[in-house]
Scaffold this motif. Structure first.
Motif, PDB file in Angstrom:
ATOM      1  N   PRO A   1       2.462  -3.836   2.689  1.00 49.33           N
ATOM      2  CA  PRO A   1       2.141  -4.558   3.930  1.00 49.33           C
ATOM      3  C   PRO A   1       1.590  -3.635   5.017  1.00 49.33           C
ATOM      4  O   PRO A   1       1.903  -2.446   5.055  1.00 49.33           O
ATOM      5  N   ILE A   2       0.819  -4.221   5.933  1.00 49.37           N
ATOM      6  CA  ILE A   2       0.178  -3.452   6.996  1.00 49.37           C
ATOM      7  C   ILE A   2       1.211  -2.731   7.848  1.00 49.37           C
ATOM      8  O   ILE A   2       1.014  -1.576   8.236  1.00 49.37           O
ATOM      9  N   GLN A   3       2.349  -3.412   8.148  1.00 48.74           N
ATOM     10  CA  GLN A   3       3.359  -2.771   8.987  1.00 48.74           C
ATOM     11  C   GLN A   3       3.980  -1.555   8.310  1.00 48.74           C
ATOM     12  O   GLN A   3       4.367  -0.581   8.970  1.00 48.74           O
ATOM     13  N   VAL A   4       4.046  -1.589   6.959  1.00 47.65           N
ATOM     14  CA  VAL A   4       4.565  -0.432   6.221  1.00 47.65           C
ATOM     15  C   VAL A   4       3.550   0.710   6.260  1.00 47.65           C
ATOM     16  O   VAL A   4       3.924   1.880   6.372  1.00 47.65           O
ATOM     17  N   VAL A   5       2.273   0.365   6.171  1.00 53.57           N
ATOM     18  CA  VAL A   5       1.217   1.374   6.295  1.00 53.57           C
ATOM     19  C   VAL A   5       1.315   2.053   7.656  1.00 53.57           C
ATOM     20  O   VAL A   5       1.272   3.288   7.765  1.00 53.57           O
ATOM     21  N   ALA A   6       1.496   1.245   8.703  1.00 55.71           N
ATOM     22  CA  ALA A   6       1.593   1.789  10.059  1.00 55.71           C
ATOM     23  C   ALA A   6       2.780   2.737  10.176  1.00 55.71           C
ATOM     24  O   ALA A   6       2.645   3.869  10.674  1.00 55.71           O
ATOM     25  N   ALA A   7       3.929   2.310   9.691  1.00 57.22           N
ATOM     26  CA  ALA A   7       5.131   3.143   9.779  1.00 57.22           C
ATOM     27  C   ALA A   7       4.985   4.423   8.964  1.00 57.22           C
ATOM     28  O   ALA A   7       5.438   5.498   9.377  1.00 57.22           O
ATOM     29  N   SER A   8       4.336   4.313   7.799  1.00 55.76           N
ATOM     30  CA  SER A   8       4.144   5.477   6.932  1.00 55.76           C
ATOM     31  C   SER A   8       3.239   6.516   7.576  1.00 55.76           C
ATOM     32  O   SER A   8       3.253   7.690   7.190  1.00 55.76           O
ATOM     33  N   CYS A   9       2.429   6.080   8.531  1.00 56.09           N
ATOM     34  CA  CYS A   9       1.489   6.995   9.193  1.00 56.09           C
ATOM     35  C   CYS A   9       1.962   7.395  10.591  1.00 56.09           C
ATOM     36  O   CYS A   9       1.193   8.016  11.345  1.00 56.09           O
ATOM     37  N   GLY A  10       3.217   7.038  10.941  1.00 59.13           N
ATOM     38  CA  GLY A  10       3.772   7.503  12.201  1.00 59.13           C
ATOM     39  C   GLY A  10       3.689   6.530  13.352  1.00 59.13           C
ATOM     40  O   GLY A  10       3.950   6.911  14.506  1.00 59.13           O
ATOM     41  N   TYR A  11       3.333   5.265  13.094  1.00 60.18           N
ATOM     42  CA  TYR A  11       3.217   4.268  14.161  1.00 60.18           C
ATOM     43  C   TYR A  11       4.342   3.238  14.040  1.00 60.18           C
ATOM     44  O   TYR A  11       4.371   2.434  13.109  1.00 60.18           O
ATOM     45  N   SER A  12       5.268   3.263  14.994  1.00 56.72           N
ATOM     46  CA  SER A  12       6.352   2.279  14.996  1.00 56.72           C
ATOM     47  C   SER A  12       5.904   0.963  15.619  1.00 56.72           C
ATOM     48  O   SER A  12       6.484  -0.086  15.358  1.00 56.72           O
TER      49      SER A  12
END
Length: 425
Positions: free
Chosen positions: A372-383
Motif C-alpha cells: 500500500p501507498i502508506q506503507v511505501v511512505a513509511a518505508s521511506c521515512g514519511y509518517s
C-alpha cells in the motif's frame, strides 16, 4: 587531397583500432609499418625490401594488399605526387598491420621454425600477435577502406594483392642469422596495453562512460594470452579481472564501499552462473556502463568529510527521522554552518537531498512491489501520508497511485506486445 582529408582518413582507420602510418618520402619511418617487429628482431634491419615493394607495386587508384610471411597484412595507398608538399612529404598511407585470424600456438611455432627463430622468443611473439587487430570480416574492412579512399582521394580505387600467391619475405638470407641478442618484441605492446587499461580505468573513476567505452574497445583488441585451454573459463577469468579493476577504479572515484560491493557482487554472480559465451558477451560493456553510472550517481570526490558523512548517512538511513538539526548535532556544528556548506558543495539544501533520496526509493518500491501507498511512505521515512503524496506529486507531476497505475499499464502493454498470437481455430 587536402591535409585535413588525410587526417580524417587516418582517424577513420584508427577508429577501427588499426594503425595508420603516413610514410615519409625518405621512408625513414617505414620501421613502424610492422609495429617494429623486424627492427627489434634483426640487427641493422633497413626495410629495403618493403620500400622496394612499395615503390614498384604501389600504384595510384589501387589499394595494395601486401601480406608478409609473418602473416601480417598491410593496406597501402600511394598519395598523389602533386600533393606531397601539402602532406608533409608523405609518399603513401599504410593501414595495418592486421591478421586474417589470430594464430594459435602451433601456428606461431611454425612461423618461428620457418624463420629460424629460437624457442626463447615464443612468448614474445605470442604477445606481439595478441596486439594485432583481427577484423571480424576482412572483405568488409577492405570495402570500407576503398570506399573511404574513393571519397577522400577523389578517384575510384580497386584492390590488388601482392604477392598474388604465397607470402612476401622481407628479409635477406643473411638477416636470418643476424638476430639481436635479446629482442624485446613485446615490451611496447605490453606497455601500450597497460596504458590503455589505465586510461580506461581513469575514465571509469571519473564516470566518463563515452571515454571509458572507447578505451575498453581498444583494450579488447589486445588478445591476452589464454591461461587455460578452456575458452569459456578464459573469458570468465577476464571478466572477473575487469570486475575487480572497475571496482578499484570506482573506489578511487570516492563511491561508498557499500554501493561498490553491491554492484561487483551482482556481476560476480552473473559471471559465475553463465554457461555459454553468449551469456558472457554483453557483460563487459554493461559492466563499464554501470560502474560509470555508479560514479556519476554516488561519487563524493569533491565533497568535504562533513558533507560526505551527511550524504552517506542519508543514503543508508533515509527511513529515519532526518533533519538539519539532527545532522548538525551529529557533526557538532551549527545548523547555519552545515546548511551553507552543504549548499555550497552540492548545489542543493540538505533537506532537499533527504527528500530526493527518499523519493528515489519510493519509486523503486512503487515499481517493484504491490504494498500500500502508506506503507511505501513509511518505508521511506514519511509518517504523514498526505505530505508524502504532496512531495511525490511536486517531484514527478503525478501522485504515487497514478504513477503505479501508469507503470502497470505500461508493463501490461509490453507483455501484450511480446505475447505470441493465439493459434487460429
Amino acid at each position: 587531397m587536402e591535409l585535413d582529408h588525410l587526417t580524417l582518413f587516418s582517424q577513420i582507420v584508427q577508429a577501427h583500432n588499426i594503425n595508420c602510418l603516413l610514410v615519409d618520402r625518405d621512408f625513414s619511418n617505414l620501421y613502424k609499418a610492422d609495429m617494429e617487429l623486424r627492427s627489434k628482431l634483426y640487427s641493422n634491419y633497413d626495410y629495403a625490401r618493403l620500400r622496394d615493394a612499395i615503390l614498384k607495386h604501389c600504384r595510384r587508384g589501387e589499394l595494395l594488399k601486401l601480406k608478409d610471411d609473418f602473416g601480417l597484412i598491410l593496406y597501402i595507398f600511394p598519395l598523389p605526387t602533386d600533393s606531397l608538399a601539402q602532406m608533409g612529404q608523405a609518399v603513401c598511407v599504410i593501414a595495418g598491420p592486421v591478421l586474417e585470424a589470430a594464430p594459435d600456438p602451433g601456428e606461431i611455432q611454425k612461423i618461428m621454425f620457418r624463420k629460424k627463430l629460437p624457442d626463447s622468443l615464443f612468448r614474445e611473439l605470442q604477445e606481439f600477435y595478441s596486439s594485432i587487430a583481427v577484423p571480424p570480416e576482412l572483405k568488409s574492412l577492405e570495402s570500407t577502406l576503398i570506399t573511404i579512399a574513393d571519397h577522400l582521394f577523389g578517384e575510384a580505387h580497386v584492390l590488388r594483392s601482392y604477392p598474388e600467391s604465397g607470402d612476401l619475405t622481407l628479409e635477406s638470407p643473411s638477416q636470418f642469422q643476424a638476430l639481436n641478442d635479446a629482442p624485446s618484441i613485446a615490451i611496447n605492446t605490453i606497455e601500450e596495453r597497460y596504458e590503455v587499461e589505465d586510461q580506461m580505468l581513469e575514465a571509469v573513476a571519473c564516470g566518463d562512460h563515452m571515454k571509458a567505452s572507447r578505451y575498453h574497445s581498444l583494450f579488447k583488441t589486445y588478445r591476452i594470452t589464454p591461461r587455460t585451454e578452456n575458452a569459456l573459463i578464459n573469458r570468465k577469468n577476464m571478466l572477473i579481472i575487469l570486475n575487480t579493476l572497475c571496482r578499484k577504479a570506482v573506489q578511487k572515484g570516492h563511491v561508498h564501499p557499500y554501493y561498490i560491493d553491491e554492484l561487483s557482487t551482482q556481476f560476480a554472480i552473473r559471471i559465475n552462473q553463465s554457461r555459454s559465451m553468449t551469456d558472457l558477451d554483453a557483460i563487459d560493456n554493461e559492466m563499464i556502463h554501470k560502474y560509470c553510472l555508479l560514479v556519476r550517481n554516488h561519487s563524493m570526490k569533491n565533497y568535504s568529510r562533513l558533507v560526505q558523512r551527511c550524504i552517506t548517512y542519508t543514503d543508508f538511513h533515509y527511513a529515519e527521522p532526518l533533519t538539519l538539526s539532527f545532522f548538525a548535532d551529529m557533526c557538532h556544528v551549527t545548523k547555519s554552518y552545515l546548511s551553507n556548506l552543504f549548499r555550497k558543495e552540492t548545489g542543493s539544501t540538505l533537506t532537499d537531498y533527504i527528500h530526493a533520496v527518499r523519493l528515489r526509493h519510493a519509486l523503486v518500491l512503487l515499481n517493484s512491489t504491490t504494498i500500500p501507498i502508506q506503507v511505501v511512505a513509511a518505508s521511506c521515512g514519511y509518517s504523514d501520508l498526505n505530505y508524502f503524496i504532496k512531495l511525490f506529486k511536486r517531484e514527478n507531476g503525478i501522485s504515487p497511485k497514478q504513477y503505479r497505475v501508469q507503470m502497470n499499464r505500461n508493463e501490461n502493454a509490453l507483455c501484450i506486445k511480446k505475447s505470441p498470437p493465439e493459434p487460429l481455430p
